[in-house]
Write a protein that holds these residues in place. Structure first.
Motif, mmCIF file in Angstrom:
data_model
loop_
_atom_site.group_PDB
_atom_site.id
_atom_site.type_symbol
_atom_site.label_atom_id
_atom_site.label_comp_id
_atom_site.label_asym_id
_atom_site.label_seq_id
_atom_site.Cartn_x
_atom_site.Cartn_y
_atom_site.Cartn_z
ATOM 1 N N TYR A 44 0.604 -1.009 -0.144
ATOM 2 C CA TYR A 44 -0.080 -0.160 0.065
ATOM 3 C C TYR A 44 0.852 1.318 -0.108
ATOM 4 O O TYR A 44 0.635 2.247 -0.707
ATOM 5 N N GLU A 45 2.003 1.549 0.858
ATOM 6 C CA GLU A 45 2.771 2.435 0.774
ATOM 7 C C GLU A 45 3.381 2.706 -0.391
ATOM 8 O O GLU A 45 3.508 3.790 -0.902
ATOM 9 N N LEU A 46 3.838 1.615 -1.043
ATOM 10 C CA LEU A 46 4.464 1.750 -2.298
ATOM 11 C C LEU A 46 3.770 2.054 -3.590
ATOM 12 O O LEU A 46 4.019 3.042 -4.512
ATOM 13 N N ILE A 47 2.469 1.970 -3.280
ATOM 14 C CA ILE A 47 1.436 2.131 -4.359
ATOM 15 C C ILE A 47 1.088 3.578 -4.360
ATOM 16 O O ILE A 47 1.090 4.280 -5.252
ATOM 17 N N ASP A 48 1.321 4.215 -3.024
ATOM 18 C CA ASP A 48 0.841 5.649 -2.835
ATOM 19 C C ASP A 48 2.459 6.593 -3.458
ATOM 20 O O ASP A 48 2.080 7.643 -3.628
ATOM 21 N N HIS A 49 3.525 5.670 -3.351
ATOM 22 C CA HIS A 49 4.609 6.528 -4.264
ATOM 23 C C HIS A 49 4.606 6.235 -5.600
ATOM 24 O O HIS A 49 5.564 6.470 -6.229
ATOM 25 N N LYS A 50 3.294 5.609 -6.311
ATOM 26 C CA LYS A 50 3.330 5.572 -7.692
ATOM 27 C C LYS A 50 4.290 4.484 -8.250
ATOM 28 O O LYS A 50 4.842 4.590 -9.310
ATOM 29 N N VAL A 51 4.269 3.359 -7.301
ATOM 30 C CA VAL A 51 5.332 2.066 -7.872
ATOM 31 C C VAL A 51 4.448 1.238 -8.735
ATOM 32 O O VAL A 51 3.531 1.004 -8.037
ATOM 33 N N GLU A 52 5.194 1.013 -9.841
ATOM 34 C CA GLU A 52 4.241 -0.165 -10.706
ATOM 35 C C GLU A 52 4.546 -1.400 -10.412
ATOM 36 O O GLU A 52 3.519 -2.073 -10.316
ATOM 37 N N HIS A 53 5.958 -1.490 -10.205
ATOM 38 C CA HIS A 53 6.266 -3.274 -10.211
ATOM 39 C C HIS A 53 6.656 -3.413 -8.736
ATOM 40 O O HIS A 53 7.683 -3.403 -8.234
ATOM 41 N N ILE A 54 5.615 -4.074 -8.051
ATOM 42 C CA ILE A 54 5.731 -4.381 -6.615
ATOM 43 C C ILE A 54 5.590 -5.926 -6.803
ATOM 44 O O ILE A 54 4.742 -6.706 -7.112
ATOM 45 N N TYR A 55 6.595 -6.768 -5.896
ATOM 46 C CA TYR A 55 6.666 -8.051 -5.691
ATOM 47 C C TYR A 55 6.557 -8.382 -4.217
ATOM 48 O O TYR A 55 7.627 -8.223 -3.453
ATOM 49 N N ARG A 56 5.450 -8.921 -3.743
ATOM 50 C CA ARG A 56 5.193 -9.396 -2.487
ATOM 51 C C ARG A 56 5.881 -10.705 -2.188
ATOM 52 O O ARG A 56 5.644 -11.516 -2.945
ATOM 53 N N GLU A 57 6.526 -10.902 -0.996
ATOM 54 C CA GLU A 57 7.212 -11.964 -0.889
ATOM 55 C C GLU A 57 6.409 -13.351 -0.571
ATOM 56 O O GLU A 57 6.669 -14.174 -0.866
ATOM 57 N N THR A 58 5.066 -12.782 0.341
ATOM 58 C CA THR A 58 4.446 -13.861 0.463
ATOM 59 C C THR A 58 3.586 -14.281 -0.622
ATOM 60 O O THR A 58 2.758 -15.609 -0.674
ATOM 61 N N LEU A 59 3.115 -13.457 -1.724
ATOM 62 C CA LEU A 59 2.050 -13.764 -2.523
ATOM 63 C C LEU A 59 2.485 -14.839 -3.582
ATOM 64 O O LEU A 59 1.829 -15.767 -3.767
ATOM 65 N N TYR A 60 3.498 -14.695 -4.097
ATOM 66 C CA TYR A 60 4.143 -15.589 -5.357
ATOM 67 C C TYR A 60 4.274 -16.961 -4.644
ATOM 68 O O TYR A 60 4.002 -18.054 -5.329
ATOM 69 N N SER A 61 4.995 -17.089 -3.640
ATOM 70 C CA SER A 61 5.392 -18.624 -2.981
ATOM 71 C C SER A 61 4.103 -19.251 -2.601
ATOM 72 O O SER A 61 4.107 -20.216 -2.713
ATOM 73 N N ALA A 62 3.360 -18.439 -2.073
ATOM 74 C CA ALA A 62 1.705 -18.906 -1.591
ATOM 75 C C ALA A 62 0.919 -19.450 -2.604
ATOM 76 O O ALA A 62 0.395 -20.778 -2.549
ATOM 77 N N VAL A 63 0.959 -18.667 -3.955
ATOM 78 C CA VAL A 63 0.111 -19.131 -5.149
ATOM 79 C C VAL A 63 0.961 -20.387 -5.542
ATOM 80 O O VAL A 63 0.467 -21.225 -5.777
ATOM 81 N N ASN A 64 2.288 -20.444 -5.598
ATOM 82 C CA ASN A 64 3.006 -21.621 -6.184
ATOM 83 C C ASN A 64 2.649 -22.865 -5.427
ATOM 84 O O ASN A 64 2.320 -23.997 -5.897
ATOM 85 N N MET A 65 2.330 -22.693 -4.104
ATOM 86 C CA MET A 65 2.014 -23.764 -3.118
ATOM 87 C C MET A 65 0.783 -24.147 -3.517
ATOM 88 O O MET A 65 0.259 -25.426 -3.582
ATOM 89 N N GLY A 66 -0.120 -23.150 -3.704
ATOM 90 C CA GLY A 66 -1.785 -23.500 -3.972
ATOM 91 C C GLY A 66 -1.812 -24.184 -5.315
ATOM 92 O O GLY A 66 -2.419 -25.084 -5.501
ATOM 93 N N VAL A 67 -1.049 -23.993 -6.438
ATOM 94 C CA VAL A 67 -0.971 -24.635 -7.818
ATOM 95 C C VAL A 67 -0.387 -26.006 -7.484
ATOM 96 O O VAL A 67 -0.950 -27.018 -8.064
ATOM 97 N N ASP A 68 0.633 -26.202 -6.543
ATOM 98 C CA ASP A 68 1.106 -27.412 -6.267
ATOM 99 C C ASP A 68 0.050 -28.346 -5.547
ATOM 100 O O ASP A 68 -0.047 -29.650 -5.902
ATOM 101 N N ALA A 69 -0.639 -27.634 -4.720
ATOM 102 C CA ALA A 69 -1.824 -28.374 -4.148
ATOM 103 C C ALA A 69 -2.985 -28.830 -4.963
ATOM 104 O O ALA A 69 -3.468 -30.131 -4.758
ATOM 105 N N LEU A 70 -3.385 -28.058 -5.890
ATOM 106 C CA LEU A 70 -4.206 -28.364 -6.751
ATOM 107 C C LEU A 70 -3.816 -29.617 -7.648
ATOM 108 O O LEU A 70 -4.616 -30.497 -7.964
ATOM 109 N N VAL A 71 -2.670 -29.498 -8.262
ATOM 110 C CA VAL A 71 -2.171 -30.594 -9.092
ATOM 111 C C VAL A 71 -2.262 -31.979 -8.115
ATOM 112 O O VAL A 71 -2.603 -32.855 -8.696
#
Length: 629
Positions: A521-548
């Motif tokens: 949220y703070e980074l968005i306030d500073h008009k940063v376009e490319h934000i990479y959350r630590e927890t988001l991508y690893s959590a989604v990858n785990m979810g994908v593996d769980a579905l498989v």
């Protein structure tokens, strides 16, 4: 009286709101901003606050208590036990070494009684827990070697306050019981052996209560789903434990730290941290304001030579002792300097000891006030000393590589690469290794000399420096670079770097790390376009593996994962606008979750490549193993 209190609050908050941002814009620490604000509004400059500031000072000291509770939450008991040699070894060496040198110097050069010299030496041997830990936190150094060593020494000092206060009455001819304002406890009149048993009993009670009372109680409160009740419970926990410790004559801050360590392994650790942190920050700010306002400029004007010379000698003696201790720990030279400069001031407990000494008539009132002025001045000087070390001295200190000092010219950046990476920990180094494997050259900046030493041995060319400094960013080649990757561990430092980049290098494309949604949220306030959350991508990858694993096709699960990330990033930007309105924020979250589920379902049913099994290795293996007709 209420009006007066509200007026005082307005003055304090206004001074902080004005001075701290100015200090940050000038590249100074927020602590220095608070201290300068306190000096400006204090009784000896503008005179907006007078004796009333002392009452707020007592209230603000609770910020130090909360800070130690939060530090305890981050330190598991197992890690704390491993640090015992650091705490006892480095801490005792610092306190004893500083006390002995100051005591001998005062006896030789000052016409003081030995009791007076010893009491002053003990008071000045202690450093400021609030200033040192807050500075290390702002610079993202709490989890480095310097941070751990500083914390060990400060913790020992907080523990040492207890025997020091118990020892001081032995230096006095005044009856302790006759001094009504002297520090008292419920067990003061008991025999020494019984006092020891009671203290051990209180410590044991806190430990077992933390595991078998506090945590179950927090479970019950959490089930109410009332955030304000949980916040009240967190405050009650800190206040209750601190008060219990104070009743038996122990340091409230030490009690809060113990409670934090006990709860460090509980599932409520992060929730407690989030609830307490805002109060800690505000009260610490008030504490630093109070320190600035307490500087008696009248005394300094009357005795400038004594106060400034004595203050300089104090800083020098503590610096030498700390530097020698750090050398014995086999740290690098720049670590030694940062460690020694950081703890070279006197601390807030010095005010307590001086007041107690005046009550016991160990130190004359005039001299005690002069020493308190020295304490305050040394605390104000610390951020300046750290700034001098950071901007000037560190260039010539270098870090060690293979047992030798790196040459002076290696401190200057002689590369002009298209990519600059700030922060080369677990996150940044992963990105850097991927770029290096694909023949992409990058300029790497980091502020942890231990990490730099290791990375250089591994073959990485890493430059030591604070990426929040404009001159370092220019030297790294930000004016000509195409991409800046902000991967610093500390979110607030990362944000400072981005603010500087946005202001001075608007053309530069920024990819930044975010620890969680709140940081995003703070980074968005500073008009940063490319934000990479630590927890988001690893959590989604785990979810994908769980579905498989549950039988979903690899292609479908991966596509759903990518779509989930896309929708979540869009949702995050919408929520950033609503986060200050709690009701609107909650309504938006609910709506976006429902919309996201609908979009994912419709996407699943409308996939064009419904029979594409190229992602499913097991399907291909089964087909290949079947005999041809």
């Amino acid at each position: 009286m209420d009006t007066n209190f509200l007026l005082q609050a307005i003055i304090y908050l206004s001074a902080a709101v004005i001075c701290v941002p100015i200090a940050k814009k000038l590249g100074l620490s927020s602590i220095l901003g608070y201290l300068l604000a306190g000096i400006v509004i204090g009784p000896y400059v503008l005179g907006f606050i007078g004796q009333e500031g002392e009452d707020i000072m007592h209230f603000a000291e609770f910020g130090v208590v909360m800070m130690l509770f939060l530090i305890g939450l981050e330190l598991e008991p197992r890690k704390f036990w491993k640090m015992r040699k650091f705490i006892l070894g480095m801490g005792s060496s610092q306190v004893i070494g500083t006390t002995v040198l100051l005591f001998v110097g005062c006896l030789i050069f000052m016409d003081w009684k030995w009791e007076t010299a010893l009491a002053i030496s003990l008071a000045l041997a202690l450093s400021s827990t609030a200033i040192v830990l807050q500075t290390l936190k702002e610079k993202g150094l709490l989890n480095t070697s310097v941070g751990r060593s500083s914390f060990a020494v400060l913790l020992f000092q907080d523990i040492a306050v207890i025997p020091i206060l118990a020892f001081l009455p032995l230096l006095s001819t005044v009856n302790l019981e006759a001094t009504s304002d002297a520090p008292q406890s419920l067990i003061t009149g008991f025999p020494s052996w019984l006092q020891t048993l009671i203290v051990l009993g209180i410590i044991s009670t806190i430990y077992f209560a933390g595991r078998y009372v506090f945590v179950p109680l927090l479970h019950i409160i959490a089930k109410t789903r009332l955030q304000e009740l949980f916040t009240a419970s967190a405050l009650l926990l800190v206040v209750g434990v601190s008060y219990s410790m104070q009743l038996v004559g122990l340091s409230p801050a030490l009690g809060a730290f113990m409670a934090g360590v006990v709860l460090a392994n509980s599932e409520f650790r992060h929730e407690l941290e989030g609830d307490i942190a805002p109060f800690k920050g505000l009260l610490l700010g008030l504490f630093f304001l109070g320190v600035g306002a307490s500087i008696n400029f009248q005394l300094i004007i009357e005795n400038p030579l004594f106060i400034f010379i004595f203050g300089a000698i104090l800083t020098f003696v503590k610096f030498v002792v700390l530097f020698v201790i750090s050398r014995f720990q086999k740290k690098n030279r720049n670590q030694n300097l940062l460690f020694a400069f950081g703890l070279s001031q006197a601390g807030e407990f010095g005010f307590v000891i001086m007041s107690f000494c005046m009550q016991l008539n160990i130190i004359p009132t005039v001299l005690a006030n002069q020493v308190m002025a020295v304490i305050a001045m040394s605390m104000v000087a610390t951020p300046f000393l750290l700034l001098v070390n950071e901007r000037l001295i560190y260039r010539y200190s270098g870090v060690k590589e293979k047992g030798t000092e790196i040459k002076k010219e290696n401190d200057f950046i002689d590369e002009d690469n298209p990519v600059i990476i700030a922060g080369f920990g677990h996150f940044g180094s992963t990105v850097g290794r991927l770029l290096k494997a694909n023949k992409v050259k990058s300029t790497i900046l980091d502020y942890d000399s231990d990490r730099i030493d290791l990375l250089r041995k591994m073959g990485f060319k890493v430059y030591y420096g604070d990426a929040t400094r404009l001159e370092l960013l220019k030297a790294a080649g930000c004016e000509n670079a195409k991409l800046f990757i902000a991967a610093i561990d500390n979110p607030s430092v990362n944000l400072q770097v981005i603010e500087t980049l946005k202001k001075h290098f608007p053309h530069l494309k920024i990819l930044t790390r975010a620890r969680n949604r709140n940081d995003a949220y703070e980074l968005i306030d500073h008009k940063v376009e490319h934000i990479y959350r630590e927890t988001l991508y690893s959590a989604v990858n785990m979810g994908v593996d769980a579905l498989v694993e549950l039988g979903h096709r690899k292609y479908s699960a991966t596509r759903q994962g990518r779509q989930f990330i896309k929708y979540d990033e869009i949702t995050t930007r919408k929520l950033a606008e609503k986060r200050h309105d709690k009701m609107a924020y909650l309504i938006t979250i609910k709506e976006e979750i429902e919309l996201q589920e609908q979009l994912l379902k419709s996407d699943l049913y409308s996939q064009i490549a419904a029979t594409n099994h190229s992602w499913d290795s097991e399907h291909l293996k089964n087909n290949l193993s079947e005999p041809a007709d």
